[in-house]
Motif scaffolding. Sequence first.
Motif, PDB file in Angstrom:
ATOM      1  N   SER A   1       0.833  -1.202   0.000  1.00 51.33           N
ATOM      2  CA  SER A   1       0.000   0.000   0.000  1.00 51.33           C
ATOM      3  C   SER A   1       0.866   1.250   0.000  1.00 51.33           C
ATOM      4  N   VAL A   2       0.311   2.346  -0.509  1.00 51.32           N
ATOM      5  CA  VAL A   2       1.067   3.584  -0.673  1.00 51.32           C
ATOM      6  C   VAL A   2       1.532   4.152   0.668  1.00 51.32           C
ATOM      7  N   ASP A   3       0.736   4.007   1.719  1.00 49.41           N
ATOM      8  CA  ASP A   3       1.154   4.538   3.021  1.00 49.41           C
ATOM      9  C   ASP A   3       2.414   3.843   3.527  1.00 49.41           C
ATOM     10  N   LYS A   4       2.540   2.545   3.232  1.00 54.11           N
ATOM     11  CA  LYS A   4       3.745   1.828   3.662  1.00 54.11           C
ATOM     12  C   LYS A   4       4.942   2.202   2.788  1.00 54.11           C
ATOM     13  N   ILE A   5       4.694   2.468   1.516  1.00 53.89           N
ATOM     14  CA  ILE A   5       5.765   2.941   0.643  1.00 53.89           C
ATOM     15  C   ILE A   5       6.284   4.287   1.143  1.00 53.89           C
ATOM     16  N   MET A   6       5.362   5.171   1.562  1.00 56.06           N
ATOM     17  CA  MET A   6       5.742   6.474   2.115  1.00 56.06           C
ATOM     18  C   MET A   6       6.633   6.307   3.341  1.00 56.06           C
ATOM     19  N   ALA A   7       6.245   5.379   4.219  1.00 51.68           N
ATOM     20  CA  ALA A   7       7.011   5.161   5.448  1.00 51.68           C
ATOM     21  C   ALA A   7       8.432   4.726   5.134  1.00 51.68           C
ATOM     22  N   ARG A   8       8.590   3.900   4.093  1.00 48.98           N
ATOM     23  CA  ARG A   8       9.932   3.430   3.721  1.00 48.98           C
ATOM     24  C   ARG A   8      10.772   4.543   3.102  1.00 48.98           C
ATOM     25  N   LYS A   9      10.104   5.610   2.608  1.00 48.20           N
ATOM     26  CA  LYS A   9      10.819   6.695   1.936  1.00 48.20           C
ATOM     27  C   LYS A   9      10.876   7.968   2.770  1.00 48.20           C
ATOM     28  N   GLY A  10      10.707   7.838   4.066  1.00 48.31           N
ATOM     29  CA  GLY A  10      10.885   8.987   4.945  1.00 48.31           C
ATOM     30  C   GLY A  10       9.629   9.771   5.261  1.00 48.31           C
ATOM     31  N   GLY A  11       8.451   9.280   4.849  1.00 49.26           N
ATOM     32  CA  GLY A  11       7.213   9.927   5.260  1.00 49.26           C
ATOM     33  C   GLY A  11       6.491  10.739   4.195  1.00 49.26           C
ATOM     34  N   LYS A  12       7.122  10.961   3.059  1.00 51.14           N
ATOM     35  CA  LYS A  12       6.431  11.630   1.956  1.00 51.14           C
ATOM     36  C   LYS A  12       7.118  11.270   0.643  1.00 51.14           C
ATOM     37  N   LEU A  13       6.444  11.602  -0.471  1.00 50.40           N
ATOM     38  CA  LEU A  13       6.949  11.246  -1.786  1.00 50.40           C
ATOM     39  C   LEU A  13       7.288  12.491  -2.590  1.00 50.40           C
ATOM     40  N   SER A  14       8.080  12.306  -3.622  1.00 52.93           N
ATOM     41  CA  SER A  14       8.401  13.411  -4.522  1.00 52.93           C
ATOM     42  C   SER A  14       7.161  13.780  -5.334  1.00 52.93           C
ATOM     43  N   VAL A  15       7.170  14.979  -5.913  1.00 57.90           N
ATOM     44  CA  VAL A  15       6.047  15.418  -6.742  1.00 57.90           C
ATOM     45  C   VAL A  15       5.841  14.437  -7.894  1.00 57.90           C
TER      46      VAL A  15
ATOM     47  N   ASN B   1     -25.662   2.757 -12.206  1.00 60.60           N
ATOM     48  CA  ASN B   1     -24.882   3.740 -12.957  1.00 60.60           C
ATOM     49  C   ASN B   1     -23.780   4.312 -12.072  1.00 60.60           C
ATOM     50  N   GLY B   2     -22.655   3.644 -12.058  1.00 57.02           N
ATOM     51  CA  GLY B   2     -21.502   4.132 -11.313  1.00 57.02           C
ATOM     52  C   GLY B   2     -21.426   3.606  -9.891  1.00 57.02           C
ATOM     53  N   LEU B   3     -20.203   3.316  -9.430  1.00 57.37           N
ATOM     54  CA  LEU B   3     -19.944   2.891  -8.054  1.00 57.37           C
ATOM     55  C   LEU B   3     -19.048   3.918  -7.379  1.00 57.37           C
ATOM     56  N   VAL B   4     -19.371   4.253  -6.151  1.00 55.43           N
ATOM     57  CA  VAL B   4     -18.600   5.231  -5.383  1.00 55.43           C
ATOM     58  C   VAL B   4     -17.874   4.501  -4.256  1.00 55.43           C
ATOM     59  N   HIS B   5     -16.616   4.810  -4.061  1.00 61.59           N
ATOM     60  CA  HIS B   5     -15.771   4.093  -3.103  1.00 61.59           C
ATOM     61  C   HIS B   5     -16.095   4.452  -1.652  1.00 61.59           C
ATOM     62  N   ARG B   6     -16.095   5.741  -1.329  1.00 61.34           N
ATOM     63  CA  ARG B   6     -16.416   6.288  -0.001  1.00 61.34           C
ATOM     64  C   ARG B   6     -15.297   6.149   1.040  1.00 61.34           C
ATOM     65  N   ASP B   7     -14.162   5.572   0.668  1.00 59.32           N
ATOM     66  CA  ASP B   7     -13.076   5.470   1.656  1.00 59.32           C
ATOM     67  C   ASP B   7     -11.713   5.519   0.966  1.00 59.32           C
ATOM     68  N   ILE B   8     -11.541   6.488   0.067  1.00 54.99           N
ATOM     69  CA  ILE B   8     -10.249   6.675  -0.598  1.00 54.99           C
ATOM     70  C   ILE B   8      -9.245   7.221   0.415  1.00 54.99           C
ATOM     71  N   LYS B   9      -8.089   6.578   0.499  1.00 57.49           N
ATOM     72  CA  LYS B   9      -7.006   7.003   1.388  1.00 57.49           C
ATOM     73  C   LYS B   9      -5.740   6.246   0.979  1.00 57.49           C
ATOM     74  N   PRO B  10      -4.570   6.657   1.462  1.00 57.07           N
ATOM     75  CA  PRO B  10      -3.320   6.020   1.039  1.00 57.07           C
ATOM     76  C   PRO B  10      -3.276   4.510   1.266  1.00 57.07           C
ATOM     77  N   SER B  11      -3.886   4.030   2.339  1.00 59.27           N
ATOM     78  CA  SER B  11      -3.838   2.595   2.624  1.00 59.27           C
ATOM     79  C   SER B  11      -4.743   1.786   1.710  1.00 59.27           C
ATOM     80  N   ASN B  12      -5.569   2.462   0.915  1.00 54.62           N
ATOM     81  CA  ASN B  12      -6.427   1.765  -0.042  1.00 54.62           C
ATOM     82  C   ASN B  12      -5.946   1.934  -1.485  1.00 54.62           C
ATOM     83  N   ILE B  13      -4.718   2.398  -1.658  1.00 52.79           N
ATOM     84  CA  ILE B  13      -4.101   2.461  -2.984  1.00 52.79           C
ATOM     85  C   ILE B  13      -2.829   1.622  -2.945  1.00 52.79           C
TER      86      ILE B  13
END
Length: 500
Positions: free
Chosen positions: A300-314, A350-362
């Motif tokens: 997950s993206v939040d764990k990738i962030m943690a491995r890279k010091g807490g944030k990502l490049s632009v 007609n369309g599905l909405v996620h309702r819980d988008i966050k770094p741990s869900n990518i």
Amino acid sequence: MPAKIVLKVTEGSLKGTEYVFTDRTTCIIGRGGDCNPRLPDDKDHSTISRHHCLLDINPPGMRVRDFGSLNGTFVNGKKIGQRDRTIAHREAIKAKFPEHDLKDGDTIRLGMTVFRVSITVPLACSVCSKELTGDGADGGLQTDGSYICTDCKSKQVQLEPVKKPQGADIKRCTNCGNEFPFDPDASEILCASCIENPLQLIKQEAEDDSVNIKGYKVINELGKGGMGAVYLAEQTGTGQKVALKVMLSSAAVNDRAREMFLREVENTKHLKHPNVVGLLDYGNSQGTFYFTLEYCEGGSVDKIMARKGGKLSVAEATHIILQALDGLIYAHNIQIPNVKLTNGSIVTINGLVHRDIKPSNIFYTDTPQGRIAKIADFGLGKAFDAAGLSGYTRTGSAAGTPVFMARQQVINFKYSKPEADVWAMAATYYFLLTGRFPRDFPKGKDPWYIVLQTSCVPIQRRNQAIPKNLAEVIDTALVDQPEIIFKTAESFKKALEGVL
């Protein structure tokens, strides 16, 4: 019929009005135009705040919390949550006000309006949790006051009699078949060994030709919660690695809940897009709900962030968000025909909405075409929640992640317009670039009230290295009062591409 909560107005100008809740939700009561239930803005309610109190609902459970109003909320005639008169309303978020559980027959008074709580819980078989129709006529009333369905009753007579320990009933574990003392007040239909060791449960089922979960070899545990676990597994025959999610039947899921769960999974399996984690398989085996998903080895993206010091490049953060937005665009515009509703009607979704988008869900996964970002848990969180499998916990965790939620979704968690996902995606982008949430959430302050009353901090205050034009687009995307600016994922993506 699912558990149902009805709030009926018994006194005041809204007398006779009913608000019915059958699904997991939160809502705000007050005089504000965005509240539901909304109280009249008149002299009879002059003591009521615009956002007065919050209801946290998961039928048959329900809680109420006053938002530190000047005059408090009355539950069964007792005042709760009133702030000190020397404290300004906007400062009330510094105080912690308790939540109060509500029961059938309780009353809530706000000004001249009185709500009466009515809670209906369907009868269910005490052995298999199958919902019983009517007054339980399709089953039988037991000596302990519980009911048993016809199928379980017919099986019960074939079992050898077991000596009943004093103060306990004897039940047969739906997984391993072993008999065990059963507290009549408990809901579990699995023995302690199966409940405490879900990994062993899966291994047993994988080796048993009589169950549907066979065909998967469990490699290791990826995570575990109070109601289930997630495992890295390998599909025998193909060698494909999958994420195997298992939910135990200790939540005593009834027939309606199973139907909702399967319907939600049925919808989700239609999502076939490179930027959405795909559903591969699902089912129910010996009291265990399970499904398998694509396994994303990048994590997950939040764990990738943690491995890279807490944030990502632009560059890296933008790569993730643009791909995730492609997944949103697809899901928000998908059409799913011939979906059967619980009332028997056939509709097109007609369309599905996620309702819980966050770094741990990518999640990230590597493919021959390069590294790809994928949105996970599209609709499955809602499905398990509706099925009673997510549990009932204190406000702030049960109904989503408020730090990545627009105020519209806090006011009503069931708010399901695509723009709520777009706002959450912008909040996620903000977090990837700064390592901070868009709003400040000081320790000890009510996070729900903060979302209602405060605006997001401009992103350049968190990270001055972010280009000005990009910062302006992100800040615009995080405006949610009086409304969200970017209504679609397409418009947000187009605005980003215009400044990159």
